[in-house]
Motif scaffolding. Structure first.
Motif: not given
Length: 87
Positions: A40, A42-43, A45-46
């Protein structure tokens, strides 16, 4: 695990069937592999943040937002045009 029906146009189903056959698997397995391996936003970016922290800690290089954007563009250009990524 219960099955779930996903409705897609016929041409998409046909394409999935061709891709699955080429890989020697089923459409079900192909879709499952995609869902499990695709990150995703967000994943991503993490992971990027962890990579920046690692680079800073181990190499003393602190990447800026401009560095991130420049590399993102290079990678997109490479995938779009099939060229090699250079620093």
């Amino acid at each position: 695990m219960p099955d779930v029906m996903i409705r897609v146009p016929d041409h998409v189903r046909d394409r999935l069937a061709v891709l699955a056959e080429a890989r020697g698997t089923s459409i079900r397995s192909l879709v499952q592999e995609f869902a499990e391996s695709t990150l995703t936003p967000q994943e991503r970016e993490d992971r990027a943040e962890k990579a920046r922290a690692y680079i800073a800690e181990h190499f003393g290089v602190h990447l800026t937002a401009e560095d991130d954007e420049r590399m993102r563009r290079k990678i997109q250009d490479a995938f779009a045009g099939g060229s090699e990524v250079t620093a």
